[in-house]
Design an enzyme around this catalytic site. Structure first.
Site, mmCIF file in Angstrom:
data_model
loop_
_atom_site.group_PDB
_atom_site.id
_atom_site.type_symbol
_atom_site.label_atom_id
_atom_site.label_comp_id
_atom_site.label_asym_id
_atom_site.label_seq_id
_atom_site.Cartn_x
_atom_site.Cartn_y
_atom_site.Cartn_z
ATOM 1 N N ASP A 1 0.813 -1.217 0.000
ATOM 2 C CA ASP A 1 0.000 0.000 0.000
ATOM 3 C C ASP A 1 0.842 1.260 0.000
ATOM 4 O O ASP A 1 2.062 1.227 0.122
ATOM 5 C CB ASP A 1 -0.942 0.011 1.212
ATOM 6 C CG ASP A 1 -0.257 -0.464 2.490
ATOM 7 O OD1 ASP A 1 0.959 -0.211 2.658
ATOM 8 O OD2 ASP A 1 -0.923 -1.099 3.329
ATOM 9 N N HIS B 1 -7.127 -5.007 10.294
ATOM 10 C CA HIS B 1 -6.814 -4.745 8.893
ATOM 11 C C HIS B 1 -5.493 -5.389 8.484
ATOM 12 O O HIS B 1 -4.578 -5.525 9.290
ATOM 13 C CB HIS B 1 -6.847 -3.245 8.556
ATOM 14 C CG HIS B 1 -5.694 -2.439 9.064
ATOM 15 N ND1 HIS B 1 -5.850 -1.382 9.930
ATOM 16 C CD2 HIS B 1 -4.367 -2.493 8.808
ATOM 17 C CE1 HIS B 1 -4.671 -0.837 10.184
ATOM 18 N NE2 HIS B 1 -3.764 -1.509 9.516
ATOM 19 N N ASN C 1 -7.532 -3.137 14.414
ATOM 20 C CA ASN C 1 -8.915 -3.428 14.040
ATOM 21 C C ASN C 1 -9.003 -4.628 13.098
ATOM 22 O O ASN C 1 -10.060 -4.906 12.536
ATOM 23 C CB ASN C 1 -9.580 -2.203 13.411
ATOM 24 C CG ASN C 1 -8.873 -1.746 12.142
ATOM 25 O OD1 ASN C 1 -7.911 -2.356 11.688
ATOM 26 N ND2 ASN C 1 -9.354 -0.647 11.568
ATOM 27 N N GLU D 1 -9.610 -2.154 5.477
ATOM 28 C CA GLU D 1 -10.284 -1.876 6.737
ATOM 29 C C GLU D 1 -11.533 -2.754 6.907
ATOM 30 O O GLU D 1 -12.107 -3.238 5.924
ATOM 31 C CB GLU D 1 -10.707 -0.405 6.783
ATOM 32 C CG GLU D 1 -9.551 0.591 6.679
ATOM 33 C CD GLU D 1 -8.827 0.789 8.006
ATOM 34 O OE1 GLU D 1 -8.706 -0.162 8.792
ATOM 35 O OE2 GLU D 1 -8.361 1.916 8.246
#
Length: 240
Positions: free
Chosen positions: A67, A137, A135, A142
């Site tokens: 990313d 990811h 979380n 996400e």
């Protein structure tokens, strides 16, 4: 899925680096999937040591990063392009043209996503390195009701931006969007190395590895992959 727990972070980093080294030794033209963030820094350090000791060469390998932030130029100090140069690329013999990151600065982000997916299709990843967000990811995928398989643009959750704020002068400077390899692309890797460190990740590690498979915890989709190696320190693995 194979799980290994380490008392010593240096041993964990060395073990992870050795997986990549063995891949390169077996296939000097291997394609490596790379990650950013604090988790892989020590691993890259061990890779550099191996290169300096003459154990491995990256000159025939190809790399793809997961990313990049949208809106940060490659020369911005907090871009992932700069991160990779600082922590790995400037210290090994990987040719610049063989190191790939998605660009968050192009005018046509959709076309950039499609171009990145075409390159990934042409050079499938042999071994993919992953960290794990608080979380759940992986990459910048996400939690959501559904996830995109290919490279795409994502709105970063406030929790993700807050976690990355320590790298910027102020929280407001953290980009709100990123371009990321999709979960579908990640799962196409021949093997995946998931590395998790720290007591604050213990709960999400348990959810990812032993909870229900759900797009609300993107890392849980790794349970569907045939060849995942999970490396955790004692604190991150304390609930397993």
């Amino acid at each position: 899925m194979e799980l290994k727990c380490f008392d010593n972070i240096s041993d964990l980093d060395r073990y992870a680096a050795q997986i990549f080294a063995d891949t390169i030794k077996h296939n000097p033209r291997a394609t490596l999937g790379l990650a950013t963030g604090s988790t892989p820094i020590g691993i890259y350090g061990k890779m550099i040591e191996m290169y300096n000791n003459g154990e491995i060469s990256f000159k025939d390998t190809t790399t793809f990063n997961l990313d990049e932030y949208v809106g940060l130029s490659p020369d911005h100090e907090q871009s992932y392009a700069q991160f990779m140069k600082h922590h790995l690329f400037d210290h090994i013999d990987l040719p610049k043209q063989q190191a790939h990151l998605p660009s968050g600065m192009v005018n046509d982000l959709k076309a950039e996503c499609q171009s990145y997916d075409r390159m990934l299709a042409e050079q499938p990843i042999d071994v993919q390195l992953l960290g794990l967000g608080h979380n759940g990811h992986i990459g910048f995928n996400e939690p959501d009701q559904e996830l995109q398989g290919g490279t795409h643009i994502v709105e970063l959750e406030e929790a993700t931006r807050a976690a990355n704020a320590r790298f910027f002068d102020t929280p407001d400077e953290v980009p709100t969007k990123a371009i990321t390899m999709g979960v579908g692309s990640i799962l196409k890797a021949d093997s995946i190395v998931l590395v998790v460190k720290g007591a604050d990740k213990a709960n999400i590690v348990k959810q990812a590895l032993h909870g229900p498979i759900t797009t609300e915890v993107p890392a849980s989709l790794l349970q569907t992959h045939k060849n995942v190696i999970v490396l955790v320190d004692r604190e991150a693995g304390r609930l397993l």
